[in-house]
Write a protein that holds these residues in place. Structure first.
Motif, short mmCIF file in Angstrom:
data_model
loop_
_atom_site.label_atom_id
_atom_site.label_comp_id
_atom_site.label_asym_id
_atom_site.label_seq_id
_atom_site.Cartn_x
_atom_site.Cartn_y
_atom_site.Cartn_z
N UNK A 101 50.97 -52.64 -55.03
CA UNK A 101 52.19 -53.48 -55.14
C UNK A 101 52.92 -53.91 -53.87
N UNK A 102 53.76 -54.85 -54.56
CA UNK A 102 54.75 -55.69 -53.28
C UNK A 102 55.87 -54.77 -53.09
N UNK B 158 49.50 -48.21 -53.38
CA UNK B 158 49.70 -48.58 -52.03
C UNK B 158 50.79 -49.78 -52.34
N UNK B 159 51.54 -49.95 -51.32
CA UNK B 159 52.70 -50.79 -51.10
C UNK B 159 52.94 -51.60 -50.03
N UNK B 160 52.97 -52.89 -49.80
CA UNK B 160 53.22 -53.66 -48.48
C UNK B 160 54.03 -54.48 -48.63
N UNK B 161 54.66 -54.89 -47.34
CA UNK B 161 55.40 -56.11 -47.28
C UNK B 161 54.78 -57.32 -46.91
N UNK B 162 53.49 -57.31 -46.93
CA UNK B 162 52.61 -58.48 -46.59
C UNK B 162 51.72 -58.61 -47.79
N UNK B 163 51.52 -59.94 -48.12
CA UNK B 163 50.32 -60.32 -49.03
C UNK B 163 48.92 -60.25 -48.48
N UNK C 133 40.51 -50.76 -53.12
CA UNK C 133 41.42 -49.75 -53.44
C UNK C 133 42.17 -49.69 -54.70
N UNK C 134 42.59 -50.83 -55.41
CA UNK C 134 43.07 -51.19 -56.39
C UNK C 134 43.16 -52.38 -56.97
N UNK C 135 43.82 -52.55 -58.02
CA UNK C 135 44.09 -53.95 -58.50
C UNK C 135 45.30 -54.55 -57.75
N UNK C 136 45.30 -55.91 -57.81
CA UNK C 136 46.41 -56.36 -57.15
C UNK C 136 46.92 -57.98 -57.68
#
Length: 296
Positions: free
Chosen positions: A199-200, A227-232, A243-246
């Motif tokens: 996720x974003x 998982x969540x991050x502030x970077x595309x 690890x997952x769908x994005x």
């Protein structure tokens, strides 16, 4: 009243922290507090609630808008008086995000150079809300951003001009499994949360774009955030590892799709259209900025 008091107050409203705002303004905490109190004395009313978490008083909310508009107008007029234009030696200041800085800006800048001739640019990257604040305060001349509910909410059309530069898509992607199929396939389920999802973070402009699209689907997707991050780019790397769908911008995943490291994991209804846009304060009428604007 001193202009630096307005700059102090705008920074305090942005950070909602006296200590952090003082650090960003390169003054001591006590000195910063004295300047805010001096501004309140000049205004004749309290501007902030001195409790945790720090917030603006109703008068502070009204004064913030007046302060940002006044400072932006004065900055633009001062730039004109100091040389009529942003001269060829003075860079055009552009705020943008890290992804657009790497994946969109270089080609766009080269196309402008072919049209207008070479000119210097100072590029600063930050989160969407901070970048909008910089434009509003006159700290940058232009904002290059993904269009999102956040920009639509914060960019008052009476104060800002906006132009669409390009159309983009958020694509649902997944690493391939042993059979060459997406490891995570989009499924619709009204109750179970089954698909691991990358996720974003809230600071990313496209979080709102994606959330709005998913909300409008006739059925809820079975997503489980892992998982969540502030970077595309960080999300891209995790997606490539399976690890997952994005959901990621096409400009970010183009190479991974071409190499087969990622596959599109959903039909057309799960793709999300959005724009890449440029914004400016209407008060900023400097010659080179307007030359860029009118060439779009």
């Amino acid at each position: 009243m001193q202009l630096e008091w307005l700059e102090d107050f705008i920074e305090l409203a942005r950070t909602r922290s006296l200590s952090r705002a003082a650090e960003n303004r390169c003054v001591t905490h006590p000195a910063f507090g004295r300047r805010i109190r001096a501004l309140e004395e000049w205004v004749g009313s309290a501007l902030i609630e001195r409790k945790q978490p720090l917030s603006l008083t109703p008068c502070g909310v009204l004064f913030l808008d007046a302060a940002t508009q006044s400072l932006a107008l004065l900055t633009a007029v001062r730039a004109q008086f100091q040389g009529t234009t942003l001269s060829r030696d003075e860079p055009v200041r552009i705020a943008t995000g890290r992804t657009l800085a790497c994946d969109f800006f270089p080609d766009w800048y080269q196309s402008l150079n072919r049209q207008l001739g070479s000119f210097p640019v100072s590029l600063v990257t930050s989160g969407a809300q901070e970048a909008i604040s910089k434009l509003s305060a006159g700290e940058v001349d232009l904002l290059l951003s993904f269009s999102s509910p956040l920009t639509q909410t914060l960019m008052d059309p009476q104060r800002f001009d906006s132009r669409v530069l390009a159309s983009e898509e958020l694509l649902p992607v997944s690493a391939p499994d042993a059979h060459g199929q997406p490891r995570q396939q989009i499924a619709v389920d009204s109750s179970a949360l089954t698909i691991p999802w990358l996720a974003f973070s809230p600071t990313l402009a496209l979080r709102g774009v994606l959330a709005q699209h998913l909300e409008q689907l006739p059925q809820r997707l079975a997503l489980r955030m892992v998982y969540q991050a502030d970077s595309y780019d960080a999300i891209l790397e995790m997606a490539k590892r399976g690890i997952g769908l994005a959901w990621l911008p096409r400009m970010v995943v183009k190479g991974a799709l071409e190499s087969g490291d990622l596959l599109i994991a959903g039909s057309a209804e799960f793709r999300v259209s959005f724009d890449v846009s440029l914004h400016r304060l209407r008060a900023n009428q400097s010659e080179l900025v307007m030359k860029i604007w009118n060439s779009l």
